[in-house]
Write an enzyme that holds these catalytic residues in place. Structure first.
Site, mmCIF file in Angstrom:
data_model
loop_
_atom_site.group_PDB
_atom_site.id
_atom_site.type_symbol
_atom_site.label_atom_id
_atom_site.label_comp_id
_atom_site.label_asym_id
_atom_site.label_seq_id
_atom_site.Cartn_x
_atom_site.Cartn_y
_atom_site.Cartn_z
ATOM 1 N NE ARG A 28 -3.949 -1.982 3.021
ATOM 2 C CZ ARG A 28 -4.962 -3.007 3.188
ATOM 3 N NH1 ARG A 28 -4.490 -2.157 4.684
ATOM 4 N NH2 ARG A 28 -5.617 -3.506 3.026
ATOM 5 N NE ARG A 32 -4.542 2.702 3.081
ATOM 6 C CZ ARG A 32 -4.797 1.849 3.602
ATOM 7 N NH1 ARG A 32 -4.476 0.599 2.966
ATOM 8 N NH2 ARG A 32 -5.290 2.196 5.243
ATOM 9 N NE ARG A 41 -9.148 7.392 -6.026
ATOM 10 C CZ ARG A 41 -9.211 7.082 -4.464
ATOM 11 N NH1 ARG A 41 -8.992 6.115 -4.066
ATOM 12 N NH2 ARG A 41 -11.531 7.009 -4.495
ATOM 13 C CG ASP A 77 -9.190 -3.082 -4.569
ATOM 14 O OD1 ASP A 77 -9.839 -3.688 -4.142
ATOM 15 O OD2 ASP A 77 -8.621 -2.256 -3.370
ATOM 16 C CE1 TYR A 152 -13.280 -7.189 1.368
ATOM 17 C CE2 TYR A 152 -12.048 -8.340 0.284
ATOM 18 C CZ TYR A 152 -11.757 -7.679 1.243
ATOM 19 O OH TYR A 152 -10.758 -7.000 1.600
#
Length: 342
Positions: A28, A32, A41, A77, A152
């Site tokens: 990451r 972040r 973003r 992702d 998920y």
């Protein structure tokens, strides 16, 4: 360029060869904690940002420029290939992946189709752009492992207990294995696309495998992770396998076909290296919030323990926390390089 990348400190360490210094990168690291990431973003959703090759390229390069890490990791992702496979999902800020219609039955399984390189052409384009920009710095591709992806899809969102996931695993094993087999094919296709486009290594994230016993991991999960990792055996790139809370699973995760096993902060690297070969890790991400003297002391401890392994890639024991001071990461990279080059 391939020979230059093969001779990089990162790839050499992954292969257990001598290195000029211990290579370091951070899970990451792309995003972040970086203010430049949040700025670029603004107003763009996570999934959308992963589908824009120019944006992916810039975000992936940001920590390389700032921290001088030894490898970049593709900004993406783990649910990107699921969306490409037809799953209606979104990455909700503050929550994580949310699936509109969770998979709970054999009929639901029919909604999960195979993917090809054409379905993730934006990833191919981003990797090719990055390889050109990075030069001698290796690029790591990645995918989510079948168990974590299944959690998920079955739960419908992040879970702490994995009740629905385990209920299917124990109560409907045929459906379970059919789902994970399909997810293994999707993950393998996603990784092959990245390898073909030029990544120098891949990491398979089984983030939530630590919720399982070793016996359950070996019976219900390991064959499917092995299908992914084994499917890349002839790809010519190192394969890294990582999970959180996986102390009892490290040996099995290595047996699944990993060249490098990522170790979270709970297990000392000298202990982990007795069960696996090359290790990656494993500074506790929370240590970065302490005084610099503490950060330096703990980093040296990780380096010392890593010397017991045939190869060591310095990393955190999990991803960079959003509140982390980027300057501490920059200082940490410099410290690792200096200390390990002595």
């Amino acid at each position: 360029m391939t020979s230059v990348l093969e001779d990089s400190a990162f790839v050499r360490a992954c292969r257990g060869r001598d290195v000029p210094h211990t290579p370091v990168w951070f899970m990451r690291q792309a995003g972040r904690s970086l203010p430049e990431y949040h700025k670029i973003r603004e107003g763009i959703g996570m999934l959308e940002s992963c589908r824009r090759p120019e944006l992916v390229t810039e975000i992936t390069l940001q920590p390389v420029r700032r921290h001088q890490v030894d490898a970049a990791i593709l900004y993406s992702d783990i649910v990107v290939p699921l969306a490409a496979a037809g799953v209606d999902l979104d990455i909700v800020p503050g929550t994580g992946p949310v699936v509109a219609e969770p998979i709970r039955s054999e009929a639901d399984l029919g909604r999960l189709r195979p993917i090809s390189g054409d379905d993730v052409g934006f990833v191919d384009a981003a990797v090719r752009m990055l390889v050109g920009e990075l030069g001698a710095t290796p690029l790591i591709g990645f995918a989510g492992a079948p168990f974590t992806l299944a959690s998920y899809l079955i739960e419908g969102r992040p879970s702490r207990t994995y009740l629905k996931t385990k209920a299917m695993m124990y109560g409907a094993p045929e459906l379970w294995h059919a789902l994970l087999d399909r997810l293994a094919d999707i993950a393998l296709s996603f990784l092959r696309t990245q390898v073909a486009a030029g990544v120098s290594a891949v990491q398979l994230f089984d983030s939530w495998a630590g919720a399982l016993s070793e016996a359950d991991y070996r019976q219900y999960v390991m064959p499917h992770s092995a299908k992914v990792l084994g499917g890349l055996a002839d790809a010519g790139v190192p394969r890294i396998h990582f999970g959180v809370g996986t102390t009892v699973l490290l040996g099995a995760m290595g047996e699944a076909g990993a060249d490098v096993v990522g170790v979270d902060w709970r297990t000392p690297l000298d202990e982990a290296s007795k069960r696996v070969g090359v290790v990656q890790g494993n500074l506790d991400p929370a240590v970065l919030f302490a005084d610099w003297e503490v950060v330096a002391r703990e980093a040296r401890r990780v380096l010392d323990q890593g010397r017991a392994a045939p190869g060591h890639v310095f990393n955190l024991g999990h991803g960079v926390l959003p509140e982390t001071d980027p300057d501490v990461l920059t200082r940490l990279v410099a410290l690792i390089h200096e200390e390990s080059a002595r």
